[in-house]
Design a protein around this motif. Structure first.
Motif, short mmCIF file in Angstrom:
data_model
loop_
_atom_site.label_atom_id
_atom_site.label_comp_id
_atom_site.label_asym_id
_atom_site.label_seq_id
_atom_site.Cartn_x
_atom_site.Cartn_y
_atom_site.Cartn_z
N ASN A 142 59.07 -0.83 -24.38
CA ASN A 142 57.74 -0.80 -24.66
C ASN A 142 56.81 -0.50 -23.32
N VAL A 144 55.19 1.88 -22.85
CA VAL A 144 53.88 2.65 -22.98
C VAL A 144 53.33 2.12 -24.35
N GLY A 145 51.99 2.26 -24.50
CA GLY A 145 51.15 1.64 -25.70
C GLY A 145 49.85 2.52 -25.90
N VAL A 147 45.98 2.22 -26.26
CA VAL A 147 44.85 1.27 -26.04
C VAL A 147 43.34 1.84 -26.61
N ALA A 156 48.68 4.39 -22.69
CA ALA A 156 48.57 3.96 -21.21
C ALA A 156 49.84 3.17 -20.96
N PHE A 157 50.63 3.58 -19.71
CA PHE A 157 51.82 2.95 -19.38
C PHE A 157 51.45 1.68 -18.87
N ILE A 158 52.52 0.60 -19.27
CA ILE A 158 52.20 -0.51 -18.33
C ILE A 158 53.02 -0.61 -17.19
N PRO A 159 52.00 -0.56 -16.10
CA PRO A 159 52.98 -0.46 -14.79
C PRO A 159 53.80 -1.30 -14.33
N GLU A 160 54.00 -2.62 -14.70
CA GLU A 160 55.08 -3.45 -14.54
C GLU A 160 56.26 -3.18 -15.09
N GLU A 199 53.90 -6.51 -5.60
CA GLU A 199 53.66 -7.68 -6.27
C GLU A 199 55.03 -8.35 -6.73
N SER B 51 52.59 -4.00 -24.28
CA SER B 51 51.75 -2.88 -24.68
C SER B 51 51.12 -3.32 -26.12
N HIS B 55 47.10 -3.07 -26.51
CA HIS B 55 46.37 -2.51 -27.70
C HIS B 55 45.55 -3.49 -28.47
N THR B 58 42.24 -4.34 -26.39
CA THR B 58 41.33 -3.63 -26.14
C THR B 58 40.82 -2.88 -27.46
#
Ligand code: SF4
Ligand code: FES
Ligand code: FES
Lengths: 204, 150
Positions: A142, A144-145, A147, A156-160, A199, B51, B55, B58
């Motif tokens: 998971n 990338v998801g 938004v 959007a990629f989840i940077p963490e 971080e 993720s 979603h 938002t």
């Protein structure tokens, strides 16, 4: 498991119960175009390009073949004037977002779609969900998801997570029909990977 | 909002993934926005991928991923309010608090948004502040109403 007999483009096809029309067609060597379908993923029905005409007990309707289950005596037409017209319009809409996508261009030739029919709105992503679903269902990270919603929806990629998992995976990148995924990945890498890894550093 | 508080909210909903939206609503209600750290905590505790949470957060307008003001101001721009002068009300409010629709001022006093019909057109122009409806407003009256919110 019982068998289902149907007809696709004039050809008698025998398949297993619960199969989708797309699976039945493929097993019989009949081609139906797809954009959001992937064998390893749950049926999604997002792009609608695989739409076909079906006739059952005299009634004709349009169904999305990658999610629609087969039935006995179903008569399927994978190409018809109506089907072709719908595919053409779908392609024209998607081409307004991603005019240079190779799979879209290829289909555009087949269906006579005009990439300039609709005003360009270069958002590049066509919301096929292949990246999001592949990462969730196959890789199970998971990273990338989606938004937002409607016309503002994007991936959007989840940077963490991406900073940790993507460098050694990247299996989703070739799946994207438009290269938008690569672009989004590179941007996330450039803007956010360093900040999340610094971080995360003290904990490690 | 600290993790202990978030954990209590999660527990009060039975710690079920299916209560995700209720949990987010409660955090949003108390904290007025959803900080990333809070979403990560919820993700860990409910075992729902970040993720997915992102979603949902938002998708619905109720949720905000950036800090919101202490007072939520909604000005109706629906047809009925529009013909009764909503634009002038909006202009006056913008002049007073110095921000446009969708924004929050730097002191976190107000967040301003426009909406399209609040369902009480006979009262137009309508402005809602923290859920309280103020109707039949002149621009000057709208300004007076807002001045009473610190
Ligand atoms: S980024 Fe590419 S793969 Fe992902 S949803 Fe958009 S078009 Fe599909
Ligand atoms: S392939 Fe069937 S809807 Fe996309
Ligand atoms: S138009 Fe403003 S309440 Fe209906």
């Amino acid at each position: 498991m019982s068998e289902v007999r149907l007809q696709i483009d004039g050809k008698d096809v025998v398949t297993r119960e619960g199969a989708t029309i797309l699976e039945a067609a493929r097993s019989a060597g009949i081609f139906i175009p797809t954009l959001c379908h992937h064998e390893k993923l749950e049926p999604y029905g997002g792009c609608r390009i695989c739409i076909v005409e079906v006739e059952l007990r005299g009634a004709t309707t349009l169904v999305v073949s990658c999610v629609h289950p087969v039935e006995d005596d179903l008569v399927v037409r994978t190409r018809s004037e109506r089907v072709d017209r719908i595919r053409k319009t779908l392609l024209e809409l998607m081409l307004a977002h991603a005019p240079d996508s190779p799979p879209l261009q290829e289909l555009a030739v087949e269906y006579g779609a005009d990439k300039d029919r609709f005003e360009k709105e270069a958002s590049f992503c066509i919301h096929c969900g292949l990246c999001v679903r592949y990462c969730a269902e196959v890789v199970k990270k998971n990273a990338v998801g989606f938004v937002e919603r409607g016309t503002r929806k994007e991936i959007a990629f989840i940077p963490e997570i991406a900073a940790r998992e993507c460098p050694t995976c990247k299996e989703c990148l070739p799946l994207c029909p438009t290269s938008y995924l690569q672009a989004a990945f590179v941007l996330t890498e450039a803007f956010a990977f360093r900040s999340v890894s610094s971080e995360a550093a003290p904990e490690e | 909002m600290d993790n202990a508080r978030i954990d209590r909210i999660i527990e009060s909903h039975g710690g079920e993934a299916s209560s995700l939206i209720q949990v987010l609503l409660e955090i949003q209600g108390e904290n007025r926005w959803l900080p990333r750290e809070a979403l990560k905590r919820v993700s860990d505790r409910l075992q729902v991928p970040l993720s997915r949470i992102q979603h949902i957060a938002t998708f619905y307008k109720t949720f905000s991923l950036s800090p919101r003001g202490r007072h939520e101001v909604h000005i109706c721009m629906g047809t009925a309010c529009h013909v009764r002068g909503a634009t002038r009300v909006l202009d006056a409010v913008q002049d007073l608090i110095g921000i446009g629709p969708g924004d929050t001022d730097l002191n976190l006093r107000f967040s301003l948004d426009t909406v399209n019909c609040l369902g009480c057109c006979a009262l137009g122009p309508v402005m809602k502040v923290n859920g309280k409806t103020h109707g039949k407003l002149s621009p000057a009256e709208a300004v007076e109403v807002l001045k009473s919110y610190e």
